[in-house]
Design a protein around this motif. Structure first.
Motif, PDB file in Angstrom:
ATOM      1  N   ASP A  53       0.845  -1.191   0.000  1.00 28.19           N
ATOM      2  CA  ASP A  53       0.000   0.000   0.000  1.00 28.19           C
ATOM      3  C   ASP A  53       0.883   1.244   0.000  1.00 28.19           C
ATOM      4  O   ASP A  53       1.535   1.558   0.989  1.00 28.19           O
ATOM      5  CB  ASP A  53      -0.902  -0.007   1.233  1.00 28.19           C
ATOM      6  CG  ASP A  53      -1.834   1.187   1.268  1.00 28.19           C
ATOM      7  OD1 ASP A  53      -2.137   1.724   0.191  1.00 28.19           O
ATOM      8  OD2 ASP A  53      -2.255   1.581   2.369  1.00 28.19           O
ATOM      9  N   VAL A  80      -5.287   4.475  -4.240  1.00 31.96           N
ATOM     10  CA  VAL A  80      -5.646   3.100  -3.866  1.00 31.96           C
ATOM     11  C   VAL A  80      -4.526   2.120  -4.173  1.00 31.96           C
ATOM     12  O   VAL A  80      -4.670   0.917  -3.974  1.00 31.96           O
ATOM     13  CB  VAL A  80      -6.951   2.638  -4.544  1.00 31.96           C
ATOM     14  CG1 VAL A  80      -8.096   3.575  -4.205  1.00 31.96           C
ATOM     15  CG2 VAL A  80      -6.781   2.500  -6.050  1.00 31.96           C
ATOM     16  N   SER A  81      -3.390   2.620  -4.681  1.00 27.31           N
ATOM     17  CA  SER A  81      -2.181   1.812  -4.889  1.00 27.31           C
ATOM     18  C   SER A  81      -2.311   0.795  -6.012  1.00 27.31           C
ATOM     19  O   SER A  81      -1.987  -0.381  -5.830  1.00 27.31           O
ATOM     20  CB  SER A  81      -1.771   1.096  -3.593  1.00 27.31           C
ATOM     21  OG  SER A  81      -1.587   2.007  -2.549  1.00 27.31           O
ATOM     22  N   ASN A  94      -8.719  -3.016  -5.800  1.00 26.57           N
ATOM     23  CA  ASN A  94      -8.324  -1.623  -6.008  1.00 26.57           C
ATOM     24  C   ASN A  94      -8.878  -1.082  -7.323  1.00 26.57           C
ATOM     25  O   ASN A  94      -9.356   0.052  -7.395  1.00 26.57           O
ATOM     26  CB  ASN A  94      -6.798  -1.502  -5.989  1.00 26.57           C
ATOM     27  CG  ASN A  94      -6.220  -1.735  -4.610  1.00 26.57           C
ATOM     28  OD1 ASN A  94      -6.904  -1.586  -3.601  1.00 26.57           O
ATOM     29  ND2 ASN A  94      -4.955  -2.099  -4.553  1.00 26.57           N
ATOM     30  N   ILE A 154     -12.585  -0.293  -7.009  1.00 26.86           N
ATOM     31  CA  ILE A 154     -12.873   0.958  -6.308  1.00 26.86           C
ATOM     32  C   ILE A 154     -12.758   2.137  -7.263  1.00 26.86           C
ATOM     33  O   ILE A 154     -13.615   3.034  -7.275  1.00 26.86           O
ATOM     34  CB  ILE A 154     -11.919   1.125  -5.106  1.00 26.86           C
ATOM     35  CG1 ILE A 154     -12.272   0.109  -4.011  1.00 26.86           C
ATOM     36  CG2 ILE A 154     -11.990   2.545  -4.549  1.00 26.86           C
ATOM     37  CD1 ILE A 154     -11.314   0.093  -2.841  1.00 26.86           C
ATOM     38  N   ARG A 195     -10.688  -2.816   2.545  1.00 28.69           N
ATOM     39  CA  ARG A 195      -9.847  -1.950   1.726  1.00 28.69           C
ATOM     40  C   ARG A 195     -10.494  -0.576   1.545  1.00 28.69           C
ATOM     41  O   ARG A 195      -9.805   0.450   1.599  1.00 28.69           O
ATOM     42  CB  ARG A 195      -9.608  -2.603   0.361  1.00 28.69           C
ATOM     43  CG  ARG A 195      -8.676  -1.817  -0.546  1.00 28.69           C
ATOM     44  CD  ARG A 195      -7.312  -1.651   0.076  1.00 28.69           C
ATOM     45  NE  ARG A 195      -6.402  -0.940  -0.799  1.00 28.69           N
ATOM     46  CZ  ARG A 195      -5.340  -0.264  -0.390  1.00 28.69           C
ATOM     47  NH1 ARG A 195      -5.039  -0.216   0.899  1.00 28.69           N
ATOM     48  NH2 ARG A 195      -4.558   0.346  -1.240  1.00 28.69           N
ATOM     49  N   TRP A 196     -11.794  -0.544   1.321  1.00 25.07           N
ATOM     50  CA  TRP A 196     -12.503   0.719   1.173  1.00 25.07           C
ATOM     51  C   TRP A 196     -12.296   1.588   2.421  1.00 25.07           C
ATOM     52  O   TRP A 196     -11.977   2.773   2.315  1.00 25.07           O
ATOM     53  CB  TRP A 196     -13.989   0.485   0.935  1.00 25.07           C
ATOM     54  CG  TRP A 196     -14.785   1.754   0.950  1.00 25.07           C
ATOM     55  CD1 TRP A 196     -15.466   2.299   2.012  1.00 25.07           C
ATOM     56  CD2 TRP A 196     -14.971   2.674  -0.138  1.00 25.07           C
ATOM     57  NE1 TRP A 196     -16.050   3.481   1.650  1.00 25.07           N
ATOM     58  CE2 TRP A 196     -15.770   3.746   0.342  1.00 25.07           C
ATOM     59  CE3 TRP A 196     -14.540   2.690  -1.467  1.00 25.07           C
ATOM     60  CZ2 TRP A 196     -16.132   4.814  -0.465  1.00 25.07           C
ATOM     61  CZ3 TRP A 196     -14.910   3.763  -2.272  1.00 25.07           C
ATOM     62  CH2 TRP A 196     -15.700   4.803  -1.767  1.00 25.07           C
ATOM     63  N   VAL A 223      -8.875   3.207   2.553  1.00 30.04           N
ATOM     64  CA  VAL A 223      -8.523   4.276   1.617  1.00 30.04           C
ATOM     65  C   VAL A 223      -9.527   5.423   1.612  1.00 30.04           C
ATOM     66  O   VAL A 223      -9.269   6.456   0.987  1.00 30.04           O
ATOM     67  CB  VAL A 223      -8.366   3.729   0.184  1.00 30.04           C
ATOM     68  CG1 VAL A 223      -7.318   2.632   0.149  1.00 30.04           C
ATOM     69  CG2 VAL A 223      -9.694   3.217  -0.371  1.00 30.04           C
ATOM     70  N   LYS A 224     -10.651   5.276   2.293  1.00 26.71           N
ATOM     71  CA  LYS A 224     -11.708   6.290   2.222  1.00 26.71           C
ATOM     72  C   LYS A 224     -11.205   7.682   2.592  1.00 26.71           C
ATOM     73  O   LYS A 224     -11.539   8.676   1.930  1.00 26.71           O
ATOM     74  CB  LYS A 224     -12.862   5.878   3.138  1.00 26.71           C
ATOM     75  CG  LYS A 224     -13.898   6.965   3.444  1.00 26.71           C
ATOM     76  CD  LYS A 224     -14.630   7.443   2.218  1.00 26.71           C
ATOM     77  CE  LYS A 224     -15.837   8.295   2.578  1.00 26.71           C
ATOM     78  NZ  LYS A 224     -15.555   9.439   3.453  1.00 26.71           N
ATOM     79  N   LEU A 232      -9.579   9.303  -0.287  1.00 27.04           N
ATOM     80  CA  LEU A 232     -10.505   9.683  -1.348  1.00 27.04           C
ATOM     81  C   LEU A 232     -11.275  10.952  -1.000  1.00 27.04           C
ATOM     82  O   LEU A 232     -11.744  11.659  -1.890  1.00 27.04           O
ATOM     83  CB  LEU A 232     -11.471   8.527  -1.624  1.00 27.04           C
ATOM     84  CG  LEU A 232     -10.800   7.203  -2.028  1.00 27.04           C
ATOM     85  CD1 LEU A 232     -11.848   6.101  -2.161  1.00 27.04           C
ATOM     86  CD2 LEU A 232     -10.017   7.356  -3.316  1.00 27.04           C
TER      87      LEU A 232
END
Length: 650
Positions: free
Chosen positions: A221, A348-349, A471, A474, A573-574, A577-578, A581
């Motif tokens: 990540d 998100v990598s 990823n 997303i 994961r969401w 990374v939220k 975002l």
């Protein structure tokens, strides 16, 4: 009289039994019907988080699927009875300040769920926790190894700094109250830390067997380290804005997508916006058109190009290269959508995200518009698509491929299950052995998905780097990209030391609300009734161009969403990374601030027709690119908020 009657009846019964015996006929007892047991496939607790004051109570409810499960009983437990207790009916009682994890475990099967209980002492003034971070955000361990996760609470003077740790897969990795993780079995687990008040952060734990080779670092990540915005020197006048001057040898326009024209190119950066180099030129190059729907779009007033320099050169501070793409963004009134999508991909990598710069372009002395100059999509394990070129046999290198049915320029094959036209990018001219190897591999993946083989050892997980597909999902779902359901511009890769993975994303002109015909002309059910439709599932339920079988069939994601393991890892994961975002609107503002001179010129120079139209509904009803930009920001915020709610409901 009564006795005579009884003896007569008894004699009749004896005779009947004797007769059955003599005839040899056996009367089988009717078997009891066997009840078919229906297993629990999903167990959740509602609510998932609860805040209580000392002495208060709350009732937790279990949500069990299917509704006709045979045995729905559960056993309740608390990991910290000094903080909160729970009885056999799911009633929680707050005992003292802190956090506790309440677990409901199905009495039949292995399903369980948790709810985080935060208890606050009402007599103590509180400074609420505003943020929690966990480091490291990902850890690779072998079975038997341990690692310690650290949770940082903000602000530093928060009244309660204690956290509760929980693992979503205790068979893979466990975590104790101090954040110490113990690896138990090969697989992946998400460790979540919850602060008093409900703020959470997570770390992904990848566990391999003791004799497994070292894990590749290419799936690490990296998005958390992306700076808020690149360190450019903002220019104040249009003549100082970075500029690309292209001159063809014959002085004529570039009209072919297949035949290169030779010429010269000069890269100018007079105010050193991007680097200390003020000019590169005149460099020998070749140039041709590119794109499918973007070529000659909007009457061909601003076409995209592919440019090949004779020698490697660093352009506008990017890495040295020969091949460059000039994206026109003529269908995007903001000129921002491709840049925003690529930014999301970095956050998100994705394994690789091409670098880009905004620049003014002139061709044979005439203004062509504001373009994004972008690194070309090529295989280069160290610098671009992370694939090692194949040099001999089918397994001594990697493969890089694209789903695209719009062109026959490249070699390709049709996948056997989902009917995808998959073009070879690396190697460009594969041998028959190489073709058989990778085609069999991809066809096996599709079969496992269609057959719903979800076991991580023998199912589709065994042949796919699922984290990269998560990823990619997303990015595509958040942007509501018309091509996002593996319709077009979808890239696969497989290297010698990897499974099948998603290396990158590309092509977002018709995304982020800029595809109005989906809601208006087709009235699709996954829109909320408006033309822009920022609410509603898209990729998850076969988003694509309506009326096209190619875009509307079930494909990879529709089957992966049937897999509870995929859904669980997507949610984790969401939530990881939220917070990144959330910063995209600020990024849009920065892009506008640095590039507004060129954006304004693009419109006034007649190179952005969609920003000049006056239709009755967005995104075409813009009198300026700034109005289009503000609409885009609002659309994105609505979409992000809707997805955050709905993904966490899965």
């Amino acid at each position: 009289m009564k006795r005579s009657f009884l003896w007569t009846a008894l004699a009749g019964v004896i005779a009947l039994l004797a007769g059955c015996s003599k005839s040899g006929t056996e009367i089988e007892p009717t078997p009891e019907p066997k009840d078919e047991k229906v297993a629990i496939t999903s167990l959740n607790i509602s609510p998932a988080t609860v805040s209580l004051k000392v002495g208060e109570t709350a009732v937790l409810y279990t949500v069990i699927k299917p509704s006709n499960a045979t045995d729905k009983t559960v056993t309740w437990s608390s990991n910290k009875t000094e903080v909160a207790t729970v009885n056999s009916y799911g009633t929680v009682t707050a005992i003292s300040a802190g956090t506790a994890v309440i677990t409901a475990k199905a009495n039949s099967g292995d399903k369980s769920a948790t709810s985080i209980i935060t208890v606050i002492n009402p007599e103590v003034p509180t400074v609420e926790v505003t943020k929690i971070t966990v480091s490291p955000t990902s850890v690779s361990l072998k079975v038997g190894e341990t690692a310690v996760l650290e949770a940082v609470i903000e602000p530093s003077d928060a009244t309660y700094k204690t956290v509760s740790w929980v693992s979503d897969k205790t068979d893979v990795a466990t975590v104790d109250e101090s954040g110490k993780v113990t690896a138990l079995a090969a697989g992946s687990a998400v460790i979540t830390a919850t602060a008093v008040g409900g703020k959470t952060a997570a770390s992904t734990i990848t566990v391999t067997s003791p004799d497994s080779p070292p894990a590749s670092d290419r799936w690490q990540d990296t998005g958390a380290d992306v700076p808020a915005y690149p360190t450019y020197n903002k220019v104040s006048t249009l003549p100082n804005f970075p500029r690309i001057d292209i001159t063809t040898d014959d002085g004529r326009a570039i009209t072919s997508k297949t035949t290169y024209k030779s010429g010269k190119v000069t890269f100018k950066d007079p105010a050193k916006m991007y680097s200390d180099v003020t000019s590169l030129g005149a460099l020998t190059m070749q140039i041709k058109g590119r794109g499918n729907t973007t070529w000659n779009a909007e009457g061909g007033i601003k076409n995209p190009y592919r440019m090949k320099l004779n020698e490697h050169n660093k352009v506008f501070g990017m890495k040295g290269d020969k091949d460059w793409i000039l994206l026109a963004d003529v269908q995007d009134p903001t000129l921002l959508r491709n840049a925003v999508a690529l930014r999301i991909a970095r956050l998100v990598s994705m394994p690789w995200t091409p670098k880009y710069r905004a620049a003014e372009v002139y061709i044979n002395g005439s203004y062509a518009g504001c373009y994004l100059i972008v690194e070309a999509k090529e295989a280069d394990r160290e610098n671009k698509v992370p694939v090692t070129p194949v040099t001999g046999s089918q397994t001594d290198g990697g493969y890089y491929m694209e789903i695209d049915d719009k062109s026959d320029d490249d070699q390709y094959f049709w996948s056997s299950t989902f009917g995808k036209k998959i073009k070879y990018k690396e190697p460009e001219a594969p041998t028959s052995a190489q073709k058989k190897f990778i085609e069999d591999y991809i066809n096996d993946v599709e079969k496992l998905l269609q057959q719903q083989k979800f076991d991580k050892t023998t199912g589709y997980w065994s042949k796919m780097e699922v984290s990269t597909f998560i990823n990619q999902y997303i990015v595509q779902e958040l942007t509501m990209n018309v091509d996002g359901n593996m319709r077009l511009s979808t890239y696969f890769a497989k290297d010698t030391d990897t499974k099948l993975f998603m290396p990158m994303v590309w092509d977002f002109d018709l995304a982020l609300g800029n595809c109005t015909y989906l809601g208006k002309d087709f009235n699709l059910p996954y829109y909320d009734g408006s033309r822009d439709g920022p609410k509603g599932w898209f990729i998850k339920i076969r988003g694509g161009y309506p009326g096209e079988n190619y875009g509307q069939k079930d494909t990879y994601y529709q089957y992966m969403f049937k897999d509870p393991q995929f859904v669980s890892e997507l949610k984790a994961r969401w939530n990881q990374v939220k917070s990144r975002l959330d910063k995209i609107p600020d990024f849009i503002d920065k892009m506008s601030e640095y590039n507004s001179l060129a954006y304004d010129h693009n419109r006034s120079g007649g190179k952005n027709p969609r920003a000049n139209r006056s239709y009755t509904s967005a995104p075409d009803a813009f009198t300026s690119w700034t109005a289009a930009r503000d609409w885009l920001k609002d659309w994105y915020k609505t979409r992000l908020s809707w997805l955050d709610t709905e993904i966490n409901k899965l």
